[in-house]
Motif scaffolding. Structure first.
Motif, short mmCIF file in Angstrom:
data_model
loop_
_atom_site.label_atom_id
_atom_site.label_comp_id
_atom_site.label_asym_id
_atom_site.label_seq_id
_atom_site.Cartn_x
_atom_site.Cartn_y
_atom_site.Cartn_z
N GLY A 114 -69.96 53.59 38.54
CA GLY A 114 -70.27 54.61 37.52
C GLY A 114 -70.49 55.96 38.19
N GLY A 115 -71.57 56.61 37.83
CA GLY A 115 -71.87 57.92 38.40
C GLY A 115 -72.08 57.87 39.91
N SER A 119 -76.85 54.01 44.80
CA SER A 119 -77.34 53.51 43.51
C SER A 119 -78.65 54.21 43.20
N LYS A 120 -78.64 54.96 42.11
CA LYS A 120 -79.88 55.66 41.75
C LYS A 120 -81.01 54.65 41.53
N THR A 153 -73.34 46.76 42.45
CA THR A 153 -73.52 47.42 43.74
C THR A 153 -74.21 46.48 44.73
N GLY A 192 -76.98 59.78 36.97
CA GLY A 192 -75.82 59.32 37.76
C GLY A 192 -74.58 60.14 37.49
N ARG A 193 -74.31 60.43 36.21
CA ARG A 193 -73.04 61.11 35.90
C ARG A 193 -73.08 62.61 36.17
N GLN A 197 -78.54 56.39 28.37
CA GLN A 197 -77.39 55.52 28.10
C GLN A 197 -77.88 54.16 27.63
N VAL A 211 -75.62 50.91 27.37
CA VAL A 211 -75.12 50.14 28.51
C VAL A 211 -75.98 48.90 28.72
N LYS A 265 -75.40 44.63 29.85
CA LYS A 265 -76.03 44.14 31.08
C LYS A 265 -76.91 42.94 30.77
O1 LIG Z 1 -76.59 54.53 40.29
P1 LIG Z 1 -76.92 53.26 39.60
O2 LIG Z 1 -78.37 53.17 39.26
O3 LIG Z 1 -76.48 52.08 40.42
O4 LIG Z 1 -76.17 53.22 38.24
C1 LIG Z 1 -74.78 53.24 38.16
C2 LIG Z 1 -74.32 53.60 36.78
O5 LIG Z 1 -74.84 52.69 35.83
C3 LIG Z 1 -75.25 53.38 34.67
O6 LIG Z 1 -76.62 53.45 34.68
C4 LIG Z 1 -74.85 52.69 33.42
O7 LIG Z 1 -73.49 52.46 33.41
C5 LIG Z 1 -74.63 54.76 34.83
O8 LIG Z 1 -75.27 55.71 34.07
C6 LIG Z 1 -74.76 54.94 36.29
O9 LIG Z 1 -73.98 56.00 36.75
#
Ligand SMILES: O=P(O)(O)OC[C@H]1O[C@](O)(CO)[C@@H](O)[C@@H]1O
Length: 630
Positions: A210-211, A263-264, A271, A324-325, A536, A539, A543
Motif C-alpha cells: 500500500g502506501g 510499515s507504519k 509485510t 501511508g498514502r 480507511q 480496509v 483484514k
Molecule cells: O504501512 P502499513 O501500516 O504496513 O500499512 C500499509 C497500508 O495498509 C493500509 O493501512 C490499508 O490498506 C494503507 O493505508 C497502508 O498504506
C-alpha cells in the motif's frame, strides 16, 4: 488408501511432511440539475456553520447515493444538451483564461476541456472558502483525522517550520539528515555488506504494501537513473511465488542487498510475511539478516521493537501524523530514493513550491483547487465518472497506480463527517499513452461515457543532444506529442472531458510537485464533499475476515489431524469436518480451505473430486502427534 485424483486433489506420492497451519440517509437519485447547488444563501449559512470547526464541512446538498447508472445517464443527457464549447475562438479564449502556470516549476494545468460554467464556479465559491480554512487549520495541526484523533502533517515534511511544535520540526529535520547521511554512507561504500568487507551494497529489497510501497515504486520507475548505485526490487504482497521470484532474481547478490522493511503500523500481515520469507532466505544463504535489515516504522511498533532487539543495521521513524498514502516525502519514500541516487532534497523542494502554490485561496490561481473543481464538476461531486490518468511518458507509468491508492483510499468513504451515508469515491485507473491508444482508448472515444481523462504531458522528449529526426522534420517524441494532442482533441470532439497537466521534464523537482499537487487536490476535494480523507475504516473489514478464515483453517487442521492420527486413518467428508469444527455454517469456506491445502500438498483426498464437494473425503498425509496433544 487410494487417492482419487481431481482438479484439486494431490498425488498420494506428494505427502506433506506434517500438517501445520500457516504461521499464524438516503437521498433521491442525483443529477446535475438536482445537484443544483444549494442556494447561495444556504451555502453561506452552511459556510458560517462550518467555519468554527475543521472537521465539519458544509452539509451536503448533493444527493448522497447517486446511482451511477441513472445519475450518470442523466448527467450525460444534460451535458450533451448544453454541449461542450466547440467554437475554436471561444475555446482558445477559455484555454487562455483558465490556463494555470507555475513559472518556477515549469508546470501548466489546462482545465479548458472540462465543461464547468462560470455559474458553477461562483456557486462553489463558499465551499472553497470553507475548504481553504479547513486546509489552513489542518496545516496548523488541527485533528483533521477525527476518527483516529490524529493530526495530518505531510505538508510539514517539506517545510518543517510549519510543524505546530518545535519537537516535530526537529524530528523531521533529524530524520532527513540521518537518512541522507545513511544513504551517502551506503552509496560511497562506507557502510559495507557484512559478508564482503571490500564490496558495496548493490541492491535494495523493499518490503511493504500500500502506501509503504506505491510511492517508492512510482518514484523508482520515474526517477532512478539507468545505472543507479543500488537497484531496487519490491516485495509488496504475501504471494509466495512472487516473493520467491524476487529472491531468486537477487541470487548471490542477496549478500549485498539492503532489505528495507516499511510499515507504519509495523504489524501489517503481508509485510510481516515478506520479512519472514526474506529472513528465511538469508538463513538458507548463511547470511545474517540483522546486519542488512533496515526498518521504517512508527516508534515502538512491533517492527520497531524487533529491529531494535535484533540490532538491525538502521531504523528510521514513520510519524503518527503521516498517513501511508501521503508518506512518499517521509523516510518511506526518501530513503529508497536516496539509495538509488535520486536527489531527495529536490523532490522536497518541488513539493514545497507546489504546497505554497496550493495554499492560495483564489481557486483560479490554485492548481489543486482547480483539479478538485474539475473532479467535482465532472463527477457531480459523487464520483459518477471515473478518472483516467494518462501520462504520455513511460517513466510515469506507475503514477496512476500511485494515485489509485491516494485518491480511492482517501475518497472512497461510506459516511461523511456528519455521519450521513454517502458512499463517496472517485475511481482512478490508467496506464500510459500512447500505449493505451491501442488498448482501451477505443471505448473512451466511443463507448460508455463514464469517465474523464487527465493527460500528463512532458515537454522534454529526451535529454538534450540525443534527438534525431526519424523522418523529415519529425522526431519519435513528436509522434508521442501528436498522439497526446490527437487523443485529447478526438475525445473532446465526442464530448469527453479532459484535464492536461504539463511539466517540462520528469525530474525529482517535478515529481515532488506532482505528488504534492495531488495530495492537496485530494484534501481539498474531500473537504468539498465533507468526508474524512485520512482514515480507511473499510480496509479493516477484509483484514478481519481474512483473520477469521485463517483461524477456521487452524480448526480444520486440528480436526483433520485428529482423524488422520487414528489407526486406520479416518478420512472425513466436508460435512463431518464442519460439524467437528462446530462450524456447519462455514462449510463452503471449509471446502475452499481444503481445496487450497490440497493444491499445496497439505491435504489429501481419499475420495471424490474437488469440483463435487459432496463427494470429497479428506485426510492429512501425516499425523502430527505433538499437535494432537498440544
Ligand atoms: O504501512 P502499513 O501500516 O504496513 O500499512 C500499509 C497500508 O495498509 C493500509 O493501512 C490499508 O490498506 C494503507 O493505508 C497502508 O498504506
Amino acid at each position: 488408501m487410494a487417492s482419487v485424483s481431481g482438479i484439486c486433489s494431490s498425488s498420494p506420492s506428494l505427502k506433506p511432511k506434517a500438517a501445520m497451519p500457516p504461521g499464524q440517509s438516503p437521498s433521491p437519485p442525483a443529477r446535475r440539475d438536482s445537484v443544483s447547488f444549494p442556494s447561495r444563501s444556504k451555502l453561506a449559512a452552511d459556510h458560517r456553520a462550518q467555519s468554527h470547526s475543521v472537521t465539519h464541512s458544509v452539509a451536503r446538498e448533493v444527493p448522497a447515493d447517486l446511482s451511477r447508472a441513472t445519475g450518470g445517464a442523466e448527467m450525460v443527457a444534460r451535458k450533451e444538451k448544453k454541449g461542450l464549447e466547440k467554437d475554436p475562438r471561444a475555446l482558445w479564449k477559455r484555454y487562455v483564461d483558465w490556463l494555470y502556470q507555475h513559472k518556477e516549476l515549469g508546470l501548466f494545468l489546462d482545465v479548458s476541456r472540462i465543461g464547468f460554467t462560470e455559474e458553477f464556479v461562483e456557486e462553489m465559491e463558499p465551499r472553497f472558502e470553507a475548504t481553504f480554512k479547513a486546509m489552513d487549520e489542518l496545516e496548523k495541526g488541527a485533528i483533521a483525522n477525527p476518527d483516529e484523533g490524529r493530526m495530518v502533517g505531510h505538508y510539514w515534511l517539506r517545510k518543517p517550520e510549519l510543524a505546530p511544535k518545535p519537537i516535530l520540526k526537529s524530528q523531521i529535520e533529524k530524520t532527513l539528515d540521518a537518512l541522507c547521511s545513511f544513504a551517502d554512507d551506503v552509496v560511497s561504500g562506507k557502510i559495507k555488506p557484512p559478508s564482503s568487507p571490500e564490496g558495496r551494497f548493490t541492491q535494495i529489497l523493499s518490503v511493504g504494501i500500500g502506501g509503504s510501497a506505491l510511492g517508492p515504486q512510482f518514484v523508482a520507475e520515474a526517477l532512478a537513473p539507468d545505472n543507479p548505485p543500488l537497484k531496487i526490487r519490491f516485495i509488496d504482497n504475501t504471494d509466495p511465488a512472487g516473493i520467491d521470484h524476487q529472491i531468486a532474481q537477487l541470487g548471490p547478490e542477496l549478500a549485498s542487498t539492503i532489505v528495507i522493511v516499511i510499515s507504519k503500523s509495523g504489524g501489517t500481515p503481508e509485510t510481516r510475511n515478506g520479512l519472514l520469507e526474506v529472513q528465511k532466505a538469508f538463513r538458507e544463504a548463511g547470511l545474517e539478516f540483522a546486519k542488512q535489515g533496515v526498518a521504517i516504522t512508527q516508534e515502538n511498533s512491533l517492527l520497531d521493537n524487533t529491529a531494535r532487539i535484533e540490532g538491525w543495521l538502521a531504523r528510521f521513524p514513520m510519524f503518527d501524523w503521516v498517513g501511508g498514502r501521503t508518506s512518499e516525502m517521509s523516510a518511506v519514500g526518501l530513503l529508497p530514493a536516496a539509495l538509488q541516487g535520486i536527489n531527495v532534497r529536490e523532490m522536497l523542494a518541488g513539493a514545497a513550491l507546489m504546497d505554497e502554490a496550493t495554499r492560495t485561496t483564489v481557486v483560479k490561481n490554485n492548481p489543486a483547487a482547480l483539479l478538485a473543481l474539475c473532479w467535482y464538476w465532472a463527477s457531480d461531486g459523487v464520483g459518477s465518472k471515473d478518472m483516467v490518468i494518462l501520462p504520455y511518458k513511460d517513466s510515469l507509468l506507475l503514477f496512476s497506480r500511485y494515485l489509485q491508492q491516494l485518491v480511492m483510499e482517501s475518497l472512497g468513504k461510506e459516511f461523511d463527517l456528519d455521519g450521513n451515508k454517502v458512499n463517496q469515491g472517485l475511481t482512478v485507473y490508467g496506464n500510459k499513452g500512447s500505449t493505451d491508444q491501442h488498448a482501451y482508448i477505443q471505448q473512451l472515444r466511443e463507448g460508455v461515457h463514464n469517465f474523464f481523462v487527465t493527460f500528463i504531458e512532458v515537454l522534454r522528449d529526451r535529454p538534450p543532444g540525443h534527438d534525431w529526426e526519424l523522418e523529415p522534420g519529425v522526431t519519435c517524441g513528436d509522434y508521442l506529442f501528436g498522439m497526446l494532442q490527437g487523443t485529447r482533441s478526438a475525445l473532446y470532439a465526442n464530448n469527453r472531458e479532459s484535464i492536461t497537466v504539463t511539466v517540462q521534464e520528469v525530474t525529482p523537482r517535478s515529481v515532488g510537485a506532482l505528488i504534492a499537487l495531488y495530495e492537496r487536490a485530494v484534501g481539498i476535494y474531500a473537504s468539498l464533499v465533507n468526508i474524512n480523507a485520512y482514515h480507511q475504516p473499510g480496509v479493516e473489514a477484509g483484514k478481519k475476515a481474512a483473520a477469521e478464515v485463517l483461524a477456521l483453517q487452524k480448526r480444520v487442521l486440528a480436526v483433520l489431524n485428529e482423524a488422520s492420527c487414528k489407526e486406520p486413518v479416518e478420512p472425513l467428508t466436508l460435512e463431518e469436518v464442519a460439524e467437528r469444527c462446530h462450524a456447519p455454517e462455514d462449510i463452503e469456506m471449509i471446502h475452499k480451505i481444503i481445496a487450497h491445502m490440497a493444491a499445496n500438498d497439505r491435504a489429501l483426498m481419499a475420495e471424490g473430486i474437488c469440483g463435487s464437494p459432496r463427494s470429497v473425503k479428506v485426510y492429512l498425509g501425516e499425523c502430527n502427534i505433538d499437535e494432537l496433544y498440544a
